[in-house]
Design a protein around this motif. Structure first.
Motif, PDB file in Angstrom:
ATOM      1  N   SER A 205       0.830  -1.214   0.000  1.00  0.00           N
ATOM      2  CA  SER A 205       0.000   0.000   0.000  1.00  0.00           C
ATOM      3  C   SER A 205       0.862   1.260   0.000  1.00  0.00           C
ATOM      4  CB  SER A 205      -0.946  -0.004   1.204  1.00  0.00           C
ATOM      5  OG  SER A 205      -0.224  -0.015   2.420  1.00  0.00           O
ATOM      6  N   LYS A 206       2.035   1.189   0.648  1.00  0.00           N
ATOM      7  CA  LYS A 206       2.948   2.341   0.632  1.00  0.00           C
ATOM      8  C   LYS A 206       3.589   2.511  -0.738  1.00  0.00           C
ATOM      9  CE  LYS A 206       4.033   2.035   5.580  1.00  0.00           C
ATOM     10  NZ  LYS A 206       5.090   1.740   6.590  1.00  0.00           N
ATOM     11  N   ASP A 207       4.053   1.423  -1.321  1.00  0.00           N
ATOM     12  CA  ASP A 207       4.734   1.502  -2.617  1.00  0.00           C
ATOM     13  C   ASP A 207       3.807   1.958  -3.735  1.00  0.00           C
ATOM     14  OD1 ASP A 207       7.012   0.658  -1.376  1.00  0.00           O
ATOM     15  OD2 ASP A 207       7.004  -1.371  -2.217  1.00  0.00           O
ATOM     16  N   LEU A 208       2.537   1.545  -3.656  1.00  0.00           N
ATOM     17  CA  LEU A 208       1.571   1.889  -4.704  1.00  0.00           C
ATOM     18  C   LEU A 208       0.667   3.059  -4.318  1.00  0.00           C
ATOM     19  CD1 LEU A 208       0.466  -1.695  -5.866  1.00  0.00           C
ATOM     20  CD2 LEU A 208       2.334  -0.267  -6.724  1.00  0.00           C
TER      21      LEU A 208
ATOM     22  N   VAL B 292      -9.282   2.493   1.711  1.00  0.00           N
ATOM     23  CA  VAL B 292     -10.433   2.084   0.903  1.00  0.00           C
ATOM     24  C   VAL B 292      -9.960   1.307  -0.328  1.00  0.00           C
ATOM     25  CG1 VAL B 292     -12.369   2.890  -0.517  1.00  0.00           C
ATOM     26  CG2 VAL B 292     -11.915   3.941   1.716  1.00  0.00           C
ATOM     27  N   GLU B 293      -8.930   1.815  -1.007  1.00  0.00           N
ATOM     28  CA  GLU B 293      -8.391   1.098  -2.173  1.00  0.00           C
ATOM     29  C   GLU B 293      -7.814  -0.250  -1.769  1.00  0.00           C
ATOM     30  OE1 GLU B 293      -6.901   4.563  -5.255  1.00  0.00           O
ATOM     31  OE2 GLU B 293      -5.715   4.233  -3.425  1.00  0.00           O
ATOM     32  N   LEU B 294      -7.131  -0.293  -0.614  1.00  0.00           N
ATOM     33  CA  LEU B 294      -6.581  -1.559  -0.145  1.00  0.00           C
ATOM     34  C   LEU B 294      -7.704  -2.535   0.187  1.00  0.00           C
ATOM     35  CD1 LEU B 294      -3.970  -3.070   0.483  1.00  0.00           C
ATOM     36  CD2 LEU B 294      -4.109  -2.196   2.827  1.00  0.00           C
ATOM     37  N   GLY B 295      -8.797  -2.028   0.725  1.00  0.00           N
ATOM     38  CA  GLY B 295      -9.952  -2.875   0.995  1.00  0.00           C
ATOM     39  C   GLY B 295     -10.488  -3.520  -0.273  1.00  0.00           C
ATOM     40  N   TYR B 296     -10.525  -2.757  -1.354  1.00  0.00           N
ATOM     41  CA  TYR B 296     -10.985  -3.312  -2.628  1.00  0.00           C
ATOM     42  C   TYR B 296      -9.983  -4.337  -3.168  1.00  0.00           C
ATOM     43  CZ  TYR B 296     -15.049  -0.292  -3.159  1.00  0.00           C
ATOM     44  OH  TYR B 296     -16.273   0.309  -2.980  1.00  0.00           O
ATOM     45  N   ILE B 297      -8.693  -4.084  -2.984  1.00  0.00           N
ATOM     46  CA  ILE B 297      -7.685  -5.062  -3.398  1.00  0.00           C
ATOM     47  C   ILE B 297      -7.863  -6.359  -2.609  1.00  0.00           C
ATOM     48  CG2 ILE B 297      -5.224  -5.627  -3.309  1.00  0.00           C
ATOM     49  CD1 ILE B 297      -5.865  -3.828  -5.624  1.00  0.00           C
ATOM     50  N   PHE B 298      -8.034  -6.239  -1.283  1.00  0.00           N
ATOM     51  CA  PHE B 298      -8.242  -7.414  -0.444  1.00  0.00           C
ATOM     52  C   PHE B 298      -9.487  -8.193  -0.870  1.00  0.00           C
ATOM     53  CE2 PHE B 298      -5.885  -5.513   3.475  1.00  0.00           C
ATOM     54  CZ  PHE B 298      -4.683  -6.020   3.008  1.00  0.00           C
ATOM     55  N   SER B 299     -10.499  -7.476  -1.334  1.00  0.00           N
ATOM     56  CA  SER B 299     -11.775  -8.119  -1.668  1.00  0.00           C
ATOM     57  C   SER B 299     -11.805  -8.692  -3.078  1.00  0.00           C
ATOM     58  CB  SER B 299     -12.925  -7.119  -1.522  1.00  0.00           C
ATOM     59  OG  SER B 299     -12.958  -6.211  -2.621  1.00  0.00           O
ATOM     60  N   ALA B 300     -10.879  -8.288  -3.941  1.00  0.00           N
ATOM     61  CA  ALA B 300     -10.953  -8.648  -5.360  1.00  0.00           C
ATOM     62  C   ALA B 300     -11.006 -10.161  -5.567  1.00  0.00           C
ATOM     63  CB  ALA B 300      -9.756  -8.058  -6.115  1.00  0.00           C
ATOM     64  N   PHE B 301     -10.212 -10.899  -4.803  1.00  0.00           N
ATOM     65  CA  PHE B 301     -10.240 -12.352  -4.883  1.00  0.00           C
ATOM     66  C   PHE B 301     -11.667 -12.873  -4.735  1.00  0.00           C
ATOM     67  CE2 PHE B 301     -10.498 -16.393  -2.731  1.00  0.00           C
ATOM     68  CZ  PHE B 301      -9.582 -17.205  -3.375  1.00  0.00           C
ATOM     69  N   GLY B 302     -12.382 -12.323  -3.765  1.00  0.00           N
ATOM     70  CA  GLY B 302     -13.712 -12.824  -3.463  1.00  0.00           C
ATOM     71  C   GLY B 302     -14.740 -12.550  -4.533  1.00  0.00           C
ATOM     72  N   TRP B 303     -14.563 -11.509  -5.334  1.00  0.00           N
ATOM     73  CA  TRP B 303     -15.555 -11.170  -6.355  1.00  0.00           C
ATOM     74  C   TRP B 303     -15.748 -12.336  -7.314  1.00  0.00           C
ATOM     75  CZ3 TRP B 303     -15.956  -5.488  -8.281  1.00  0.00           C
ATOM     76  CH2 TRP B 303     -15.860  -4.614  -7.196  1.00  0.00           C
ATOM     77  N   THR B 304     -14.663 -12.810  -7.894  1.00  0.00           N
ATOM     78  CA  THR B 304     -14.770 -13.916  -8.850  1.00  0.00           C
ATOM     79  C   THR B 304     -14.908 -15.254  -8.137  1.00  0.00           C
ATOM     80  OG1 THR B 304     -12.351 -13.839  -8.966  1.00  0.00           O
ATOM     81  CG2 THR B 304     -13.574 -12.803 -10.764  1.00  0.00           C
ATOM     82  N   TYR B 305     -14.263 -15.400  -6.996  1.00  0.00           N
ATOM     83  CA  TYR B 305     -14.335 -16.668  -6.267  1.00  0.00           C
ATOM     84  C   TYR B 305     -15.777 -16.970  -5.870  1.00  0.00           C
ATOM     85  CZ  TYR B 305     -13.102 -20.306  -2.890  1.00  0.00           C
ATOM     86  OH  TYR B 305     -12.984 -21.500  -2.206  1.00  0.00           O
ATOM     87  N   ALA B 306     -16.465 -15.964  -5.329  1.00  0.00           N
ATOM     88  CA  ALA B 306     -17.859 -16.168  -4.937  1.00  0.00           C
ATOM     89  C   ALA B 306     -18.762 -16.328  -6.151  1.00  0.00           C
ATOM     90  CB  ALA B 306     -18.334 -14.993  -4.078  1.00  0.00           C
ATOM     91  N   ALA B 307     -18.561 -15.483  -7.164  1.00  0.00           N
ATOM     92  CA  ALA B 307     -19.436 -15.521  -8.338  1.00  0.00           C
ATOM     93  C   ALA B 307     -19.358 -16.851  -9.070  1.00  0.00           C
ATOM     94  CB  ALA B 307     -19.074 -14.386  -9.290  1.00  0.00           C
ATOM     95  N   LEU B 308     -18.209 -17.513  -8.998  1.00  0.00           N
ATOM     96  CA  LEU B 308     -18.011 -18.746  -9.751  1.00  0.00           C
ATOM     97  C   LEU B 308     -18.189 -19.998  -8.903  1.00  0.00           C
ATOM     98  CD1 LEU B 308     -14.964 -17.692 -11.961  1.00  0.00           C
ATOM     99  CD2 LEU B 308     -17.358 -17.936 -12.653  1.00  0.00           C
ATOM    100  N   GLN B 309     -18.701 -19.855  -7.682  1.00  0.00           N
ATOM    101  CA  GLN B 309     -18.895 -21.037  -6.854  1.00  0.00           C
ATOM    102  C   GLN B 309     -19.940 -21.987  -7.433  1.00  0.00           C
ATOM    103  OE1 GLN B 309     -17.133 -22.312  -4.095  1.00  0.00           O
ATOM    104  NE2 GLN B 309     -15.851 -20.815  -5.160  1.00  0.00           N
ATOM    105  N   ILE B 310     -21.037 -21.443  -7.940  1.00  0.00           N
ATOM    106  CA  ILE B 310     -22.071 -22.318  -8.505  1.00  0.00           C
ATOM    107  C   ILE B 310     -21.555 -23.006  -9.768  1.00  0.00           C
ATOM    108  CG2 ILE B 310     -24.392 -22.414  -9.489  1.00  0.00           C
ATOM    109  CD1 ILE B 310     -25.156 -20.162  -7.541  1.00  0.00           C
ATOM    110  N   PRO B 311     -20.970 -22.258 -10.738  1.00  0.00           N
ATOM    111  CA  PRO B 311     -20.343 -22.965 -11.862  1.00  0.00           C
ATOM    112  C   PRO B 311     -19.252 -23.928 -11.414  1.00  0.00           C
ATOM    113  CG  PRO B 311     -20.602 -20.645 -12.380  1.00  0.00           C
ATOM    114  CD  PRO B 311     -20.942 -20.800 -10.923  1.00  0.00           C
ATOM    115  N   GLY B 312     -18.479 -23.522 -10.396  1.00  0.00           N
ATOM    116  CA  GLY B 312     -17.428 -24.397  -9.891  1.00  0.00           C
ATOM    117  C   GLY B 312     -17.986 -25.688  -9.320  1.00  0.00           C
ATOM    118  N   GLY B 313     -19.140 -25.584  -8.630  1.00  0.00           N
ATOM    119  CA  GLY B 313     -19.780 -26.780  -8.106  1.00  0.00           C
ATOM    120  C   GLY B 313     -20.277 -27.692  -9.206  1.00  0.00           C
ATOM    121  N   LEU B 314     -20.851 -27.104 -10.243  1.00  0.00           N
ATOM    122  CA  LEU B 314     -21.320 -27.893 -11.384  1.00  0.00           C
ATOM    123  C   LEU B 314     -20.157 -28.584 -12.093  1.00  0.00           C
ATOM    124  CD1 LEU B 314     -23.937 -25.368 -12.794  1.00  0.00           C
ATOM    125  CD2 LEU B 314     -24.446 -27.573 -11.754  1.00  0.00           C
ATOM    126  N   ILE B 315     -19.049 -27.849 -12.243  1.00  0.00           N
ATOM    127  CA  ILE B 315     -17.865 -28.431 -12.870  1.00  0.00           C
ATOM    128  C   ILE B 315     -17.316 -29.577 -12.015  1.00  0.00           C
ATOM    129  CG2 ILE B 315     -15.466 -27.976 -13.484  1.00  0.00           C
ATOM    130  CD1 ILE B 315     -16.384 -25.119 -14.256  1.00  0.00           C
TER     131      ILE B 315
END
Length: 440
Positions: free
Chosen positions: A42-45, A50-73
């Motif tokens: 966060s210091k280097d960039l 608030v921006e760091l919070g969004y970075i921390f959450s980014a993983f979850g956006w796609t991870y959560a959204a793809l859980q149902i397709p992931g379960g089907l797969i």
């Protein structure tokens, strides 16, 4: 493949569980490395909270959204090939994070990490459901889930050291390379029960008679009714399932605080030294591991003693989620030992509640275990989006106390969900949509 004909059951299932355990360690290594890198990154960039919070959450956006397709797969394709693909792809993305120059690139790569990790826990649950009888399933889940805590407890100080000498760039590159190598190991050694050379008929009989489900269609074969809307409707229309879905959101809320903001909390808000924070940060992970293993083995022991499934499975989760509220106690002390005590007690309780994956095996239709697990993990991992972002806004004034109250209160929500919404332990009917009592 031909199996050994010995009358004494083999124990090949434990070797497969060991492989899954390592998968989970690497899975969480690549989720949580961002938390170790957070303060320096966060210091280097020049990132705000608030921006760091969004970075921390980014993983979850796609991870959560793809859980149902992931379960089907996970229901359609075999764990051997699918898990190897996921390990290698998310590890490549992790290596790339070591070369980013700004917010947008890092955010995009964290989205990609979440996307490629999405099928992992539905696959884990599918493997345990195939390899283990019901009376060993909760302890098996506890053992592989403990990988996230044991790995992080012992590796967190190492990760802090790696960053000290190689920078956050070296941290991402190193953790990514480990995953790439392990993806190959997984593909070489994992097999399903009917394909494993080391399993004999006695072990297969023991697993199957105990409720293990490995007689389904071979991976890649045509599946019946898996992709229909009626199946999705079936697993989102029952109060009991919604009780465990909401409960999983609350469980993951605490988990994602520790996977994202906790190291920064110690360094920037409690003003502890960087390396000292690395060692102190490992204590709650060890406590969570103890809570998880205690809960899993206690729950299975109660089942073997003839206690009701409802009491044996729900009680440790409810007690654990109530204990997780103790995180709020850290707001009322400046003593480092007490701060770590409250954090460890809270995460111990959270670990107790992480046997909740057993309800996917207990409640879902037998042909929709992957889909139910996908929705369960989707609901739980909405917390990986919400919690880091909300904390980012709550702490932007420099006060972390509201954030701990927020996380602790969600523990109460989860306990209430299991108390008031999860009733009898019932499996959703395969064709009718009705609930079928399996045990109480």
């Amino acid at each position: 493949m031909e199996q050994s004909s010995s009358s004494k059951p083999t124990r090949a299932r434990y070797g497969m569980l060991a492989l899954v355990f390592v998968n989970v360690v690497i899975n969480y290594l690549d989720r949580s490395n961002i938390s170790v890198a957070g303060a320096a990154l966060s210091k280097d960039l020049n990132l705000s909270t608030v921006e760091l919070g969004y970075i921390f959450s980014a993983f979850g956006w796609t991870y959560a959204a793809l859980q149902i397709p992931g379960g089907l797969i996970a229901d359609r394709f075999g764990p051997r090939v699918l898990y190897a693909f996921c390990l290698i792809t998310w590890s490549l993305v992790t290596v790339c994070q070591g070369f980013i120059k700004g917010f947008a690139a890092l955010f995009s790569l964290r989205l990609a990490t979440g996307a490629f990790e999405a099928p992992s826990y539905p696959i884990n649950n599918r493997i345990v459901t195939s390899w283990f009888p019901e009376n060993e399933r909760t302890s098996s889940i506890a053992l592989y889930v403990s990988g996230q805590f044991i790995g992080l407890a012992f590796l967190t100080p190492i990760l802090f050291r790696v960053q000290e000498y190689a920078g956050w760039q070296g941290l991402f590159i190193g953790t990514g390379i480990i995953g790439l190598l392990w993806g190959v190991v997984w593909y070489v050694f994992y097999r399903d029960p009917l394909d494993h050379r080391g399993v004999n008929q006695a072990e297969l009989t023991y697993i199957e008679e105990g409720g293990g489900l490995f007689r389904g269609k071979k991976p890649g074969a045509a599946q019946v009714n898996i992709w229909k809307w009626e199946n999705l409707k079936q697993v989102i229309s029952h109060r009991t399932l919604w009780g465990v879905y909401i409960g999983q959101f609350a469980v993951n809320a605490m988990l994602w605080f520790f996977l994202t903001w906790f190291p920064k909390y110690l360094v920037d808000y409690r003003h502890l030294g960087f390396i000292k924070s690395g060692y102190l940060a490992s204590v709650p992970f060890l406590a969570a591991c103890v809570g998880l293993l205690l809960s899993g083995f206690l729950s299975d022991r109660l089942v073997r003693q003839g206690r009701s499934v409802g009491m044996a499975r729900k009680t440790p989760i409810i007690v654990g989620m109530l204990l997780s509220m103790s995180i709020i106690g850290a707001n009322y002390t400046n003593n480092t030992a007490l701060i770590i005590f409250f954090m460890a007690l809270a995460f111990f309780g959270n670990g107790m509640a992480l046997i909740s994956w057993v309800f996917v095996s207990l409640l879902s239709p037998k042909h929709l275990i992957g889909l139910t697990g996908g929705i369960f993990n989707f609901m739980g991992n909405l917390a990986s989006i919400v919690v880091p972002i909300v904390i980012g806004y709550l702490v932007q004034g420099g006060n972390f106390k509201p954030a701990l109250v927020f996380v602790g209160t969600l523990g109460l929500v989860g306990a209430c969900s299991y108390i008031f919404l999860v009733g009898k332990i019932e499996r959703v009917g395969i064709n009718t949509g009705k609930e079928v009592l399996i045990s109480e």
